[in-house]
Design an enzyme around this catalytic site. Structure first.
Site, PDB file in Angstrom:
ATOM      1  CB  CYS A 219       5.668   9.142  -8.359  1.00  0.00           C
ATOM      2  SG  CYS A 219       6.848   8.322  -9.451  1.00  0.00           S
ATOM      3  CD  GLU A 220       5.149  11.166 -15.613  1.00  0.00           C
ATOM      4  OE1 GLU A 220       6.056  11.002 -16.442  1.00  0.00           O
ATOM      5  OE2 GLU A 220       4.259  12.013 -15.754  1.00  0.00           O
ATOM      6  CG  HIS A 221       8.336   7.324 -13.305  1.00  0.00           C
ATOM      7  ND1 HIS A 221       9.027   8.420 -12.839  1.00  0.00           N
ATOM      8  CD2 HIS A 221       8.388   7.395 -14.648  1.00  0.00           C
ATOM      9  CE1 HIS A 221       9.486   9.104 -13.869  1.00  0.00           C
ATOM     10  NE2 HIS A 221       9.117   8.503 -14.974  1.00  0.00           N
ATOM     11  CG  HIS A 222       7.278   3.919  -8.932  1.00  0.00           C
ATOM     12  ND1 HIS A 222       8.253   4.880  -8.953  1.00  0.00           N
ATOM     13  CD2 HIS A 222       7.846   2.795  -9.420  1.00  0.00           C
ATOM     14  CE1 HIS A 222       9.370   4.362  -9.438  1.00  0.00           C
ATOM     15  NE2 HIS A 222       9.151   3.096  -9.724  1.00  0.00           N
TER      16      HIS A 222
ATOM     17  CD  GLN B 101      11.258  17.155  -6.336  1.00  0.00           C
ATOM     18  OE1 GLN B 101      11.092  16.073  -5.800  1.00  0.00           O
ATOM     19  NE2 GLN B 101      12.102  18.045  -5.868  1.00  0.00           N
TER      20      GLN B 101
ATOM     21  CG  HIS C 272      10.081  11.455  -4.657  1.00  0.00           C
ATOM     22  ND1 HIS C 272       9.438  11.616  -5.855  1.00  0.00           N
ATOM     23  CD2 HIS C 272      10.731  12.621  -4.412  1.00  0.00           C
ATOM     24  CE1 HIS C 272       9.693  12.824  -6.326  1.00  0.00           C
ATOM     25  NE2 HIS C 272      10.484  13.453  -5.466  1.00  0.00           N
TER      26      HIS C 272
ATOM     27  CB  CYS D 283       8.025   5.704  -5.612  1.00  0.00           C
ATOM     28  SG  CYS D 283       8.854   7.205  -6.145  1.00  0.00           S
TER      29      CYS D 283
END
Length: 167
Positions: A59-62, A100, A128, A130
């Site tokens: 995940c590019e956010h977390h 995703q 996920h 995260c």
């Protein structure tokens, strides 16, 4: 922006180096090609599905992993591609910092561009970490779908695909 984490003294000295190598491996898709350029001149005008292709991504956010399966379907127009090429395409885009939603679109776009099929569909189911390991700490699965060509425009073709996938 720099962040540091104070690791306990019991942490192996090479843990950070091993973690860096693992992250590099997990995002190695930037340097790979899905290799969709080998098309077999075999006439086929019905749906082809590669189902349950396992993947893991970050995940590019977390920067937490997410993992699951991808179903890739297409209706060829100019020949067919080897089954392993569809799995390779999923891996190529999964092994990047991702969302995703974008991964689903990138896989469909790569197949559309390389094969020019009558239709292409990508359906991804993923868990996920995260969501599971932080924040709301809940189990759950996210499903995304991307439909191109006849799968998007023709309700009969779309319904046949969804029936074959038992969705």
């Amino acid at each position: 922006m720099e962040h540091t984490i104070n690791l306990p003294e019991t942490t192996p000295r090479d843990a950070v180096v091993r973690w860096q190598r693992a992250i590099s491996e997990m995002v190695g898709g930037y340097d790979t090609d899905p290799e969709l350029d080998v098309v077999f001149d075999i006439p086929h005008d019905e749906i082809i599905i590669s189902r349950g292709i396992e993947f893991s991504s970050l995940c590019e956010h977390h920067l937490f992993p997410f993992f699951g399966t991808a179903d890739v379907a297409y209706i060829p127009s100019d020949g067919i591609v080897g089954l392993s090429k569809l799995a390779r395409t999923v891996d190529c885009y999964a092994r990047r910092f991702q969302t995703q939603e974008r991964m689903s679109s990138e896989i469909a776009d790569a197949i559309q561009q390389a094969l020019n099929p009558v239709a292409v569909a990508v359906i991804i189911r993923a868990t996920h970490t995260c969501q599971k390991c932080r924040g709301i700490t809940k189990n759950g699965q996210m499903i995304t779908s991307v439909m191109r060509g006849a799968f998007r425009e023709n309700p009969t073709a779309r319904q046949e695909l969804l029936q074959l996938l038992a969705l």
